[in-house]
Design an enzyme around this catalytic site. Structure first.
Site: not given
Ligand code: ASP
Length: 301
Positions: A170, A199-201, A220-221, A223
């Site tokens: 991300t 839907v993530g964060d 990032t990470g 979600g």
């Molecule tokens: N945070 C993003 C999600 O969960 C993924 C990412 O950070 O790579 O959609």
């Protein structure tokens, strides 16, 4: 004036994303010479969205059924904000998120509604599938061509397995402009093999992105974990009482307690930056006034 950008957290091998991060820092700093923090964030994120090595815009991961659903959000320190989730066929989701912020009374549009909004505002139809993604995610994409129910069953069997090998990829940016204003933005294709509609964060204000008078944050990470902990808002709020680095460290400490793999970048209104990671390696870069050129981590190999 300063800008900090990230290209996601990697859990296993660290991809070479030096070049797009470097270019995003340069672009952001150039924009800051003439314009404001929100322009710098939008333009820097657009550079990252255009790079097929990163999981946002062009090159974003397809979902379980092989379709790319994009999400993004943007926020200014006066609390104005906007986002889109599970939008399809746009080149720069961050710009659509900005349009939600500036041209509607809403803060989040999803799916079909977001697609319609983008079309009506003149964002051109664009296919974000990159050749590189098709090559690297070959197996998942092949699986996506199977019958839908069997893909869902496959997913449900593996659903509780934790992500351990992905470069989540991300992207995000936080900037401070010459008049002391801060903006933050985040853009993503989500996680590999996500269910359609997940839907993530990243598009959620307070989770993947937050900005207020004391500072701005992009995450990032994983979600689901980031949303549960409301991490971007927490880190941003802590900056009222502590440095950007201390606030990020405290955020990563919290993430560690709950086993959430994530990374954060932050800018405090006093002009400091913070960055950190938990359970992986964050790829990021920054460019502040007084530096001759951007610094990017990991440095070019
Ligand atoms: N945070 C993003 C999600 O969960 C993924 C990412 O950070 O790579 O959609």
């Amino acid at each position: 004036m300063l800008i900090i950008v990230h290209g996601g957290i990697c859990v296993e091998e660290i991809p070479d994303v030096f070049e797009p991060l470097y270019r995003a820092c340069l672009t952001g700093m150039n924009v800051l010479q003439e314009k404001n923090a929100v322009d710098a964030v939008e333009e820097a994120v657009k550079v990252l969205e255009d790079d097929p090595r990163l999981n946002a815009g062009t090159g974003a991961f397809p979902n379980l059924l092989g379709e790319v659903e994009l999400s993004a959000s943007i926020m200014k320190d006066d609390l104005s904000c906007g986002g889109v989730a599970a939008i399809k066929n746009v080149r720069h989701p961050i710009s659509v998120a900005r349009a939600v912020m500036e041209r509607t009374r809403h803060i989040l549009l999803v799916g079909e509604g977001a697609n319609l909004f983008a079309r009506l505002l003149g964002f051109e139809e664009y296919n974000p599938v990159a050749e590189l993604t098709v090559r690297t995610l070959k197996k998942s994409i092949e699986r996506a061509s199977q019958e839908r129910d069997s893909i869902y069953h496959y997913y449900l069997k593996r659903a509780r397995e934790r992500l351990r090998r992905l470069h989540l990829g991300t992207v995000g940016a936080v900037a401070l402009d010459a008049s002391g204003h801060i903006a933050a933005g985040t853009s993503t294709g989500g996680i590999e093999m996500q269910l359609p509609g997940r839907v993530g964060d990243s598009p959620i204000i307070g989770c993947g992105t937050f900005a207020w008078e004391w500072g701005g944050v992009s995450m990032t990470g994983e979600g689901e974990g980031i949303v549960t902990l409301g991490l971007a808002r927490k880190i941003a709020e802590w900056m009222e009482k502590m440095s950007a680095q201390e606030a990020v460290n405290q955020g990563m400490e919290l993430a560690r307690r709950f086993g959430v793999v994530c990374g954060a970048i932050a800018v405090r209104k006093t002009g400091e930056i913070g960055f950190g990671e938990c359970g992986g390696r964050l790829t990021f870069g920054y460019f502040t006034e007084g530096m001759e050129s951007p610094r990017v981590f990991p440095p070019s190999s």
